[in-house]
Scaffold this active site. Sequence first.
Site, mmCIF file in Angstrom:
data_model
loop_
_atom_site.group_PDB
_atom_site.id
_atom_site.type_symbol
_atom_site.label_atom_id
_atom_site.label_comp_id
_atom_site.label_asym_id
_atom_site.label_seq_id
_atom_site.Cartn_x
_atom_site.Cartn_y
_atom_site.Cartn_z
ATOM 1 N N ASP A 167 -4.489 7.987 6.716
ATOM 2 C CA ASP A 167 -4.941 7.100 7.792
ATOM 3 C C ASP A 167 -5.126 7.959 9.036
ATOM 4 O O ASP A 167 -4.140 8.392 9.650
ATOM 5 C CB ASP A 167 -3.908 6.006 8.063
ATOM 6 C CG ASP A 167 -3.826 4.968 6.942
ATOM 7 O OD1 ASP A 167 -4.107 5.328 5.773
ATOM 8 O OD2 ASP A 167 -3.459 3.816 7.221
ATOM 9 N N LYS A 235 -10.294 0.821 9.528
ATOM 10 C CA LYS A 235 -9.024 0.168 9.864
ATOM 11 C C LYS A 235 -9.031 -0.187 11.339
ATOM 12 O O LYS A 235 -9.479 0.607 12.172
ATOM 13 C CB LYS A 235 -7.872 1.119 9.521
ATOM 14 C CG LYS A 235 -6.482 0.635 9.884
ATOM 15 C CD LYS A 235 -5.447 1.671 9.445
ATOM 16 C CE LYS A 235 -4.047 1.350 9.949
ATOM 17 N NZ LYS A 235 -3.052 2.377 9.539
ATOM 18 N N LYS A 271 -9.147 -2.595 6.615
ATOM 19 C CA LYS A 271 -7.710 -2.783 6.785
ATOM 20 C C LYS A 271 -7.405 -3.267 8.193
ATOM 21 O O LYS A 271 -7.420 -2.488 9.139
ATOM 22 C CB LYS A 271 -6.952 -1.471 6.517
ATOM 23 C CG LYS A 271 -5.442 -1.579 6.712
ATOM 24 C CD LYS A 271 -4.743 -0.258 6.413
ATOM 25 C CE LYS A 271 -3.264 -0.301 6.760
ATOM 26 N NZ LYS A 271 -2.569 0.984 6.477
#
Length: 335
Positions: A167, A235, A271
């Site tokens: 991430d 995300k 996400k």
Amino acid sequence: MSGTSLVSARERAIAVLGGEPDDATLRRYLHGISGVDAVGLEQRAAGLGSRSIKTSSKQWALDRIISLIDLTTLEGADTPGKVRSLAAKAMNPDPADASTPRVAAVCVYGDMVPFAVEALGGAHGDPDDGLISVAAVATAFPSGRASLDIKLADTAEAVAAGADEIDMVIDRGAFLAGRYGLVFDQIAAVKEACRRADGSSASLKVILETGELVTYDNVRRASWLSILAGGDFIKTSTGKVAPAATLPVTLLMLEVVRDWHLATGQRIGVKPAGGIRSSKDAIKYLVTVAEIVGEEWLQPHLFRFGASSLLNDVLLQRQKIATGHYSGADYVTID
């Protein structure tokens, strides 16, 4: 899980852009995307958030939410013991109910990856197969304020330690200054750093930190830019900045993913992370995903919740159903 190669991502970007992904070409492309109707977006999100789901679907929804959660600990005080406890909860969320699904992943800082891998043992693997991934935040999370060399070393170290997913955070300062080529190059370079010696690759989630992007137009542009540069997921947030995930922002990102899929055939994950604490709110996201991109996106390699406290509420609601103390008021409107 593995993503597209750097070469194919860059080639695809050039094909879409009609030229090299430099500042001028990216600016022309990103600013040529139609602006976001903020009122319309928020009204649509509110409408989807009020949709009802059948009473018989509540149990399915709760189990699906659990299977899509990245159980997270990202604190300076994290210890190997805390990570082992997190892994134990990921594998067995409700010790009193063996039917409870496992979560999709545990998400930790890079130096905690070996402890997560060790603690998961045989449960470590692809969440689409009912196993649990190890995700690591990297690239000077959460600020992203570091040199590219440091970001790449951060990423490569986590992958070498066993991380299945990275991430990363984009350089929001560079993006807001219009330095789109720099942001593209950094994402592409981090994508390359996700590659393992055997040729496989860790999946790359690109964190936009939407709370710092200020406008919906910026969120849409950053989403397109991240996908063009090779991100496997987009995300919303680090969870360290308010506002974090919101339904309108997530809806907007899903629309980008839908449009990208229609244009290229490639499926990109989404996400939402931070601020989703209740089952009722999480179900709104499930409904939105199903409506915008289709139910096939409701699987771990295409949708995740970045949350920790959410799991506790979902388990509580499952227990209420099991004991007959369930109330429809805990959810969206009942049919």
